[in-house]
Design an enzyme around this catalytic site. Structure first.
Site, short mmCIF file in Angstrom:
data_model
loop_
_atom_site.label_atom_id
_atom_site.label_comp_id
_atom_site.label_asym_id
_atom_site.label_seq_id
_atom_site.Cartn_x
_atom_site.Cartn_y
_atom_site.Cartn_z
N ASN A 109 0.33 -0.98 5.47
CA ASN A 109 1.20 -0.18 6.36
C ASN A 109 0.54 -0.29 7.72
O ASN A 109 -0.49 0.37 7.96
CB ASN A 109 1.19 1.30 5.97
CG ASN A 109 2.05 1.62 4.76
OD1 ASN A 109 3.19 2.04 4.88
ND2 ASN A 109 1.48 1.43 3.58
N GLU A 114 0.86 -1.20 0.00
CA GLU A 114 0.00 0.00 0.00
C GLU A 114 0.90 1.25 0.00
O GLU A 114 1.93 1.28 0.67
CB GLU A 114 -0.82 -0.01 1.30
CG GLU A 114 -1.66 1.23 1.55
CD GLU A 114 -2.23 1.28 2.99
OE1 GLU A 114 -1.54 0.84 3.94
OE2 GLU A 114 -3.37 1.73 3.14
N CYS A 147 -4.74 -3.01 2.98
CA CYS A 147 -4.45 -2.89 4.41
C CYS A 147 -5.64 -3.19 5.33
O CYS A 147 -5.97 -4.33 5.57
CB CYS A 147 -3.84 -1.54 4.72
SG CYS A 147 -3.06 -1.56 6.34
N GLU A 184 -5.79 8.78 7.93
CA GLU A 184 -6.29 8.32 6.62
C GLU A 184 -7.67 8.88 6.32
O GLU A 184 -8.00 9.18 5.18
CB GLU A 184 -6.35 6.79 6.58
CG GLU A 184 -5.05 6.14 6.18
CD GLU A 184 -5.24 4.70 5.81
OE1 GLU A 184 -5.84 4.40 4.76
OE2 GLU A 184 -4.80 3.84 6.60
N ASN A 230 -7.08 5.98 -1.71
CA ASN A 230 -5.96 5.10 -1.42
C ASN A 230 -6.11 3.93 -2.41
O ASN A 230 -6.93 3.04 -2.19
CB ASN A 230 -6.04 4.66 0.04
CG ASN A 230 -4.81 3.91 0.48
OD1 ASN A 230 -4.08 3.36 -0.33
ND2 ASN A 230 -4.59 3.87 1.79
N LYS A 246 -9.55 1.92 -1.96
CA LYS A 246 -9.76 1.34 -0.62
C LYS A 246 -11.15 1.66 -0.08
O LYS A 246 -11.58 2.82 -0.07
CB LYS A 246 -8.67 1.87 0.31
CG LYS A 246 -8.60 1.24 1.69
CD LYS A 246 -7.34 1.74 2.39
CE LYS A 246 -7.16 1.19 3.79
NZ LYS A 246 -5.91 1.67 4.41
N1 CDT Z 1 -3.00 1.51 6.43
C1 CDT Z 1 -3.89 0.91 7.23
O1 CDT Z 1 -5.03 0.69 6.85
N2 CDT Z 1 -3.47 0.62 8.48
C2 CDT Z 1 -4.35 0.11 9.48
C3 CDT Z 1 -3.96 0.63 10.79
C4 CDT Z 1 -5.10 0.69 11.68
S1 CDT Z 1 -4.78 1.66 13.07
C5 CDT Z 1 -5.54 3.10 12.76
C6 CDT Z 1 -4.41 -1.41 9.55
O2 CDT Z 1 -5.53 -1.94 9.64
O3 CDT Z 1 -3.38 -2.07 9.57
#
Ligand code: CDT
Length: 317
Positions: free
Chosen positions: A194, A47, A169, A143, A107, A124
């Site tokens: 990420n 991502e 993600c 985000e 995204n 996304k």
């Molecule tokens: N990039 C992404 O979606 N990261 C989320 C972090 C969640 S914490 C706010 C994840 O689900 O890994």
């Protein structure tokens, strides 16, 4: 005809705040070359693989991070990746921040075939985090400030001699993501992520990040009879540590390859797409066993509605 393909997951280590697109693309091309030597047909990149994970910083204006967004794809800085893919005959998926001509921010992840054509684009759906400044956090997860939730849903494309879907993600934590694609017969789902190790709203979950990552993707693979690739941007990026542990998962739910570093690393697996049928035609024969009339809440209700409280009555006889 055999439908065995070689899949790569090109994990990335950190991308610095001021690292140029061209420098990053050079890293991606290096991994693609490695993938070609390993005989890969398709390689998944993470991502937001072209820039640092900028939603960790608040800007007063929503357009404050627009320089991290791509206005077209492939643009001149990313072109070398497409050219190399076509030259090598290796396809890829690539996540990046997309700014559309009419001003929408998504995204986004694209799927590129072995001839360099973009054959799929996914925006996304599940956008995590928050949309206002929350300075009490050691770093932010904005985000929801910088990306719109896509309403375009989950798609499956005919590519790489199979049926391929994309997710991004946070999507991987939601069973609906996999089932939406499972109902289109998906055989390979490519997911970039990420994932910061520190989760401010409930730090008790920090130690479980790796477990939860594999738990959800292994379940998604097994319950839908599909290969799943989860690929990280890991390591310590601008002071924030993110999960690595990229993995390639078989339709049995078993991990068949896993990254061992937190930096740029290619992992590969030979994947028989026909193997999906072992699950799709038996335990998870959807057409035979699913009970649509029993699942109404799933698409008609968003949050939890508790059952009505009742006075304790006599025990049932
Ligand atoms: N990039 C992404 O979606 N990261 C989320 C972090 C969640 S914490 C706010 C994840 O689900 O890994």
């Amino acid at each position: 005809m055999s439908r065995v393909i070689t899949i790569g997951a090109a994990q990335l280590g950190p991308i610095a705040r001021d690292e140029s697109r061209s420098e990053v693309v050079e890293r991606l091309v290096g991994l693609l070359d490695q993938a070609a030597r390993a005989g890969c047909d398709v390689v998944a990149f993470p991502e937001m693989a072209l820039t640092t994970f900028f939603p960790r910083w608040f800007t007063p204006e929503v357009d404050g991070h627009d320089h991290y967004f791509e206005k077209s794809m492939p643009n001149p800085e990313v072109r070398p990746l497409f050219d190399e893919a076509r030259r090598l005959g290796v396809g890829f998926s690539l996540g990046y921040a997309e700014l559309t001509p009419d001003g929408h921010r998504y995204n986004t992840t694209i799927l590129v075939e072995r001839d360099g054509r973009i054959v799929g684009k996914y925006r996304k759906v599940h956008i995590p985090g928050h949309d206002e400044d929350e300075p009490w956090r050691p770093f932010q997860h904005l985000e929801r400030r910088y990306f719109e939730e896509s309403s375009e849903g989950f798609h499956v494309w005919r590519a790489f001699d199979g049926l391929v879907g994309l997710a991004t993600c946070n999507d991987r934590r939601w069973p609906e993501t996999y089932r939406e694609m499972g109902l289109q017969g998906v055989e390979l789902i490519l997911i970039g992520y990420n994932t910061p190790m520190f989760y401010a709203p409930d730090p008790g979950q920090n130690a479980l990040q790796g477990f939860h990552n594999h738990l959800v993707m292994q379940a998604g693979a097994y319950q839908n009879g599909t290969w799943v690739v989860g690929v990280a941007k890991g390591g310590i990026e601008e002071g924030v540590e993110s999960l690595a542990q990229s993995a390639i998962i078989a339709p049995s739910g078993q991990i068949v390859a896993q990254a061992v570093t937190t930096g740029d690393e290619l992992i590969t697996a030979r994947a028989d797409l026909d193997w999906c049928d072992h699950y799709k035609t038996t335990l998870f024969n959807f057409d035979r066993y699913r009970r649509l009339d029993q699942y109404k809440r799933i698409t008609t209700q968003r949050g939890v509605i508790l059952p009505e409280a009742r006075e304790p009555g006599p025990e049932p006889a």
